[in-house]
Design a protein around this motif. Structure first.
Motif, PDB file in Angstrom:
ATOM      1  N   SER A  53      -3.392   7.303  -3.361  1.00  0.00           N
ATOM      2  CA  SER A  53      -3.259   6.043  -2.646  1.00  0.00           C
ATOM      3  C   SER A  53      -3.322   4.904  -3.659  1.00  0.00           C
ATOM      4  O   SER A  53      -4.194   4.873  -4.525  1.00  0.00           O
ATOM      5  CB  SER A  53      -4.375   5.969  -1.602  1.00  0.00           C
ATOM      6  N   GLU A 103       0.700  12.116   0.820  1.00  0.00           N
ATOM      7  CA  GLU A 103      -0.123  13.156   1.452  1.00  0.00           C
ATOM      8  C   GLU A 103       0.504  14.515   1.159  1.00  0.00           C
ATOM      9  O   GLU A 103       1.614  14.791   1.591  1.00  0.00           O
ATOM     10  CB  GLU A 103      -0.152  12.892   2.963  1.00  0.00           C
ATOM     11  N   SER A 152      -1.836  14.043  -3.418  1.00  0.00           N
ATOM     12  CA  SER A 152      -2.306  13.077  -2.430  1.00  0.00           C
ATOM     13  C   SER A 152      -2.952  11.925  -3.181  1.00  0.00           C
ATOM     14  O   SER A 152      -3.936  12.114  -3.893  1.00  0.00           O
ATOM     15  CB  SER A 152      -3.333  13.724  -1.487  1.00  0.00           C
ATOM     16  N   LYS A 207       0.828   5.459  -0.091  1.00  0.00           N
ATOM     17  CA  LYS A 207      -0.045   6.584   0.175  1.00  0.00           C
ATOM     18  C   LYS A 207       0.795   7.861   0.237  1.00  0.00           C
ATOM     19  O   LYS A 207       1.781   7.921   0.967  1.00  0.00           O
ATOM     20  CB  LYS A 207      -0.736   6.372   1.533  1.00  0.00           C
ATOM     21  N   MET A 241       0.831  -1.206   0.000  1.00  0.00           N
ATOM     22  CA  MET A 241       0.000   0.000   0.000  1.00  0.00           C
ATOM     23  C   MET A 241       0.870   1.262   0.000  1.00  0.00           C
ATOM     24  O   MET A 241       1.762   1.423   0.818  1.00  0.00           O
ATOM     25  CB  MET A 241      -0.876  -0.037   1.274  1.00  0.00           C
TER      26      MET A 241
END
Ligand code: ATP
Ligand code: MG
Lengths: 297, 217
Positions: free
Chosen positions: B24, B5, B22, B3, B1
């Motif tokens: 994911s 930001e 941002s 991600k 995963m």
């Protein structure tokens, strides 16, 4: 396992690079060997003289030079006055014997031929018992005032002078050593800096795919160490060959002066090789230090 | 995963290459990053792979913020990724085999294990017969595949490919896309940057488009 393979690879890489340019490698190693052999040889000479002067400065001997006109009776009297309980031996060197032995030396004989009268005095060589140097010196001061005594000379006097020369020699040898050490580091630095620059692309790619700084640096450090090691070995060979041929000759030359020249012990030779390898590593360390950080992307 | 930001990157010299990205990406996903030349695709991939550090924002890989990693931890982070570089970054002082072996040598694998894995990777990209040649003698497409072999040789969980089809003809490009699809099928997360819309068509993969450093959805 990883630990071992990483180092084995680096070692192979450094060896390969040393062998890939034999002329450069050989001339570097010869330069290293000579730069190490010179100060080491110098130090060896100074150390040999040092041992001699230590022997002498502990020697408890003095020479009592008598007036030229003294007769045998006076000589005997002085000899007896000198024979105290802490004196081991008082030996008379007759002025005629002294002249005779001087005449045996060809060069001086020429000078002496032009002199009619024997200029040499009788000499009494006084040897005190071990550790009685202070007493002997006191005796010397007293004897100087006696009738028929001209001069007193201690072996330890000129030994002290010799010692200060030797101390100077040691400082010079050390300075030489330090200078050559800096030279070796600077040389290795330049050589390895060039290698790092030449391998810039490889270093960048290796870092992109996860190489650590120590991985990058390792073959260069090994290279410096290996080169230093071979240089140190060559220095040992130079020193050994040099001393094999010169020690016996030097010893013959200086046997009168009581100097015996030494050879380096196996341990000292080992230390020399280690120092040489360390200098190589230090040079490599500085050369890789900044450059590898610059390629850090 | 993966991600990110509010990820931003300003290059030394002041150019703002990325602004507030941002996004994911799930484990095992295959994602395309598209945009015009200079949009910031390579920059995004480099930030995710730990090859550049952001000016601000975070990049989390499996819950860990990699922007907080120390300098000494970065090399180990990079070993978890396979990176296909836009400019390939092949080394022309060594054979095809040795190019692919480099990441494994860095990881300190034993020789025998390295040989096995390198041949497996070369086999996957169809270069097994060329292992002894210098990459100079490979065609553009073959060099591209060599770069892919090097990226997958340490079995990474995440594959980052920056313009892997470069200037190849469409048939060749389709080959390479199929190769990535195959990696993705065995669970590898694949992120591909491309300015070539033809490459994405009909794959049904998610597309992230970037324009002048900003995500446009
Ligand atoms: N190292 C760098 N230093 C300064 N500016 C850079 C650097 N790398 C990239 N840039 C700039 O950042 C912007 C985005 O670059 P990036 O390489 O991410 O674009 P891209 O989308 O990959 O383009 P392309 O499709 O041409 O590869 C460009 O304007 C580029 O000039
Ligand atoms: Mg790009």
């Amino acid at each position: 396992m990883n630990w071992f393979f990483l180092r084995l690879d680096a070692l192979k890489d450094s060896l390969k690079r040393l062998l890939s340019r034999p002329i450069v490698t050989i001339s570097n190693i010869v330069g290293l060997g000579i730069s190490i052999a010179i100060p080491a040889g110098l130090f060896l000479l100074v150390a040999s003289a040092d041992n001699l002067s230590r022997d002498i400065s502990e020697s408890t001997q003095m020479n009592v030079f008598l007036d030229l006109g003294v007769n045998d009776e006076q000589v005997n009297k002085i000899k007896q006055r000198l024979s105290l309980n802490y004196v081991k031996e008082v030996k008379l060197i007759d002025r005629d014997d002294a002249l005779k032995s001087l005449r045996e030396n060809n060069e001086i004989a020429v000078v002496l031929d032009n002199i009619d009268n024997n200029p040499l005095p009788h000499t009494l060589v006084v040897t005190a018992k071990e550790g009685k140097l202070v007493e002997l010196e006191a005796l010397g001061r007293e004897a100087k005032t006696w009738e028929g005594v001209d001069q007193i000379a201690f072996d330890s006097d000129w030994a002290r002078r010799l010692q200060s020369f030797i101390d100077l020699g040691k400082v010079v040898a050390l300075c030489f050593g330090a200078l050559f050490a800096v030279g070796i580091i600077a040389n290795t630095y330049n050589l390895i800096r060039l290698q790092v620059l030449n391998r810039r692309e490889e270093i960048e790619v290796a870092k992109l795919v996860g190489a650590t700084n120590s991985f990058i640096r390792r073959p260069f450090l090994y290279f410096g160490a290996l080169q230093g090691l071979f240089g140190g070995l060559l220095a040992v060979v130079i020193i050994e060959i040099g001393s094999r041929y010169s020690v016996s000759t030097l010893n013959e030359l200086f046997s009168q002066a009581g100097i015996t020249f030494q050879r380096l012990t196996v341990q000292e030779l080992g230390v020399l090789i280690i120092i040489s390898a360390l200098l190589g590593i230090i040079g490599a360390w500085f050369a890789t230090n900044r450059l590898i950080a610059i390629y850090n992307k | 995963m993966i991600k990110t930001e509010k990820l931003s990157k300003r290059y030394p010299g002041g150019f703002q290459a990325l602004k507030n990205i941002s996004l994911s990406i799930g484990s095992g996903e295959m994602v395309f990053v598209t945009g015009h030349s200079g949009a910031g695709k390579s920059t995004l991939l480099k930030l995710i792979g730990g090859l550049e550090s952001p000016t601000s924002g975070t990049v989390e890989i499996n819950g860990q913020d990699i922007t907080k990693l120390s300098q000494s931890a970065i090399p180990f982070l990079r070993r978890n990724f396979g990176f296909v570089f836009q400019d390939l970054k092949l080394l022309f002082d060594r054979s095809v085999f040795d190019n692919v072996a480099l990441p494994l040598i860095i990881s300190g694998l034993p020789r025998s294990e390295i040989a096995k894995r390198v041949r497996a990777a070369l086999d996957k990209v169809g270069l097994l017969q060329r292992e002894k040649v210098n990459p100079v003698s490979l065609s553009g497409g073959e060099q591209q595949r060599l770069c892919i072999a090097r990226a997958v040789v340490n079995k990474p969980a995440i594959l980052l490919a920056d313009e892997p089809t470069g200037n190849l003809d469409p048939a060749y490009a389709a080959d390479i896309v199929a190769m990535f699809k195959a990696f993705n099928r065995v669970g590898v997360t694949v992120i591909i940057a491309t300015h070539d819309p033809a490459m994405i068509e009909g794959l049904g993969a998610r597309t992230i488009s970037i324009e002048a450093g900003e995500m446009t959805l």
